[in-house]
Scaffold this motif. Sequence first.
Motif, PDB file in Angstrom:
ATOM      1  N   GLU A   1      58.425  28.527 -35.887  1.00  0.00           N
ATOM      2  CA  GLU A   1      57.814  27.286 -36.377  1.00  0.00           C
ATOM      3  C   GLU A   1      56.888  26.673 -35.319  1.00  0.00           C
TER       4      GLU A   1
ATOM      5  N   GLN B   1      52.963  25.970 -35.946  1.00  0.00           N
ATOM      6  CA  GLN B   1      52.389  24.626 -35.761  1.00  0.00           C
ATOM      7  C   GLN B   1      51.226  24.670 -34.776  1.00  0.00           C
TER       8      GLN B   1
ATOM      9  N   ASN C   1      47.235  23.806 -35.650  1.00  0.00           N
ATOM     10  CA  ASN C   1      46.455  22.785 -34.942  1.00  0.00           C
ATOM     11  C   ASN C   1      45.133  23.366 -34.448  1.00  0.00           C
TER      12      ASN C   1
END
Length: 284
Positions: free
Chosen positions: A56, A60, A64
Motif C-alpha cells: 500500500e 500510494q 502521488n
Amino acid sequence: MNAVIVGSGPAGVSAALYLARAGISVTILSRDGGALLKADKIENYYGFAQPISGKELYEQGLANAKRLGCTIKNEEVIGISFLNSLAVETTAGVYEGDVVILATGASRATPKIDGLSRLEGRGISYCAICDAFFYRGKTVAVIGNGEYALHEAQTLLPVVGSVTMLTNGAPLEVEVPDSISVDTRKIVSIAGEDVVTGVTFADGEKRAVDGVFVAIGVASSADLARKLGALTEGNRIVANENGETNIPGLYAAGDCTGGLLQIAEAVAKGAKAGLAAIRYLREK
Ligand SMILES: Cc1cc2nc3c(=O)[nH]c(=O)nc-3n(C[C@H](O)[C@H](O)[C@H](O)COP(=O)(O)OP(=O)(O)OC[C@H]3O[C@@H](n4cnc5c(N)ncnc54)[C@H](O)[C@@H]3O)c2cc1C
C-alpha cells in the motif's frame, strides 16, 4: 529539461516528487515495486497511526508521483550509455535524460559459485561494455538467463570470438539468436589459478573459456553505474551526501548506495539527489 529515474521505490519516487514540482519532466522506469512489495507490515515510518503494508505504501507513493505528472513505465533497464545525453536502455526502448537517477534498491547477492569472487578482475567481469575489448577474439561465457544476460552477450558478440550463455540450472527466459550458444547445466566452479581458464559443471564436465561475465537476474544499480565508469564499492554505488556520483548528471539514491537500508533513509537520499539534480539542470 528532463530526468530519467530508474526505480519506483521510496528513493526513486522521492527524487521524482522534487523534480516534478520543480517543473522538470520526469520518467520513472521500473521493473516492479522493489523491496516494499516484500514488506508485510511497516510500522517504523512516519505518518501512519497503524502499520501499513509495503504494497500500500508503494502504491500510494506511485499515485502521488502520477498525480504530479511523472510518466511511469513498467520496463526493465538493461543498459545505460552516453548518447547526446545519458541514454537509458530498457527491454522496450531508449530514454534520454539530461540527468539520470539510479534508485534500484539493494543489489542482489553474487551467486555462490566457487572461484567467482577469487577471480574477479582476472577473467570474471560484471560489465560487457567495460571489458569486452580485453577478450577480443576469445571464448567467453555470460552467466544469466534473462534479458540482461542476453544484452551483455549481444554487447560482447561483435568483439569476442564466441559467446555462450550459461543459465546455471535456471530455465532460459529469453529467445536467444543462433549466434549465441546456450548451456543450461548447473555450474559448480570457475576454474583457474591466476586467471579464468574454464567453467566446471555439476556433471563434472569442464568448458574452457577465457572470460566469464556475470549478468544474473536484473541489472543492478552497480551494474548500470559501471557501464558509465561511475565508481562502485562492491555492489554499492559511490555517491556523496547529495547523491552525486563521479559522472556529471548521474545520481544514485536509496539502498543502492548502502547505509541504513530503511525507507526513511531511502526517502531522504531520494530528496537530496532530486534537489542536487535540479541545481545541476538549472546551472547547465
Ligand atoms: C521483507 C522486507 C521488509 C522490510 N521492512 C521494512 C520496514 O519495516 N521499515 C523500513 O523502513 N524498511 C523496511 N525494509 C527496507 C525498505 O523496503 C528499503 O530500504 C526501501 O524500499 C529501499 O528503497 P529504494 O527505493 O532504495 O529501493 P527499492 O524499494 O528496492 O526499489 C527499487 C526499484 O528499482 C527497480 N529496479 C531494480 N532494478 C531494475 C532494473 N534493472 N530495471 C528497472 N527497474 C529496476 C525495482 O523494480 C524497484 O522499483 C524492508 C525490506 C524488506 C525486503
